[in-house]
Motif scaffolding. Structure first.
Motif, PDB file in Angstrom:
ATOM      1  N   ALA A  19       0.867  -1.182   0.000  1.00  0.00           N
ATOM      2  CA  ALA A  19       0.000   0.000   0.000  1.00  0.00           C
ATOM      3  C   ALA A  19       0.901   1.229   0.000  1.00  0.00           C
ATOM      4  N   TYR A  71      -3.200   6.008   1.218  1.00  0.00           N
ATOM      5  CA  TYR A  71      -4.400   5.609   1.958  1.00  0.00           C
ATOM      6  C   TYR A  71      -5.684   6.316   1.546  1.00  0.00           C
ATOM      7  N   MET A  93      -7.029   4.412  -1.354  1.00  0.00           N
ATOM      8  CA  MET A  93      -6.021   3.359  -1.312  1.00  0.00           C
ATOM      9  C   MET A  93      -5.379   3.194  -2.680  1.00  0.00           C
TER      10      MET A  93
END
Length: 179
Positions: free
Chosen positions: A86, A89, A92
């Protein structure tokens, strides 16, 4: 510490690994791989006489792409070792890397070759190949502890929360190819 079980054992056995902490573990083609904290190098894990032996394969991950509490996991697709990371955020954003054993490095990919990856609470569950026509390819599907279902399309980076009804969202995936 890593716990293992061998067929015929009465219970799980501990294997000591004094200097390293595991972030993610996965078996691919009979080999156990691990990402090791804090710098996340990839290693082959072998258990000998109740202790863990690590053989580091490559460099540490680029510090620009790894945070103090990263969301990153090892995964497998068609016998290939993958790293899912990832990188943002809101929304995402994920990057996927394939391990190139000959070059001993991670190479970023933007397609899963028509396959889709499934995660539960951000733990890798499985991969479904392009031979499953009802599952769109090049997607990653995530369920969360709050019973939400998300899908991420790797090709264009789109992130969607699927409509969910309390009884609809699975608490675990059941995939025909691994059932």
């Amino acid at each position: 510490m890593l716990y293992y079980y061998r067929i015929g054992d009465a219970h799980w056995q501990p294997a000591l690994c004094k200097r390293h902490t595991f972030c993610s573990l996965i078996f691919v083609k009979g080999t156990l791989y691990a990402l090791i904290r804090p710098d996340y190098p990839i290693a082959v894990v072998q258990i000998h006489n109740d202790s863990v032996e690590l053989s580091f394969l490559g460099d540490k991950l680029n510090s620009h792409s790894v945070w103090d509490w990263p969301l990153l996991w090892l995964a497998e697709c068609r016998g290939e070792l993958l790293l899912v990371l990832a990188v943002d955020y809101s929304p995402m954003v994920y990057h996927v890397f394939r391990w190139q054993s000959g070059e001993m490095k991670w190479v970023r990919i933007t397609s899963l070759g028509g396959c889709s990856l499934f995660f539960h609470r951000h733990q890798f569950v499985g991969c479904v190949g392009p031979d499953h026509p009802t599952v769109p390819g090049d997607y990653m599907y995530f369920t969360t502890s709050s019973r939400r279902l998300f899908e991420y399309r790797l090709i264009d980076g789109s992130w969607h929360e699927r409509e969910s009804i309390e009884d609809y969202v699975p608490m675990a995936w059941v995939l025909q190819s691994i059932a």
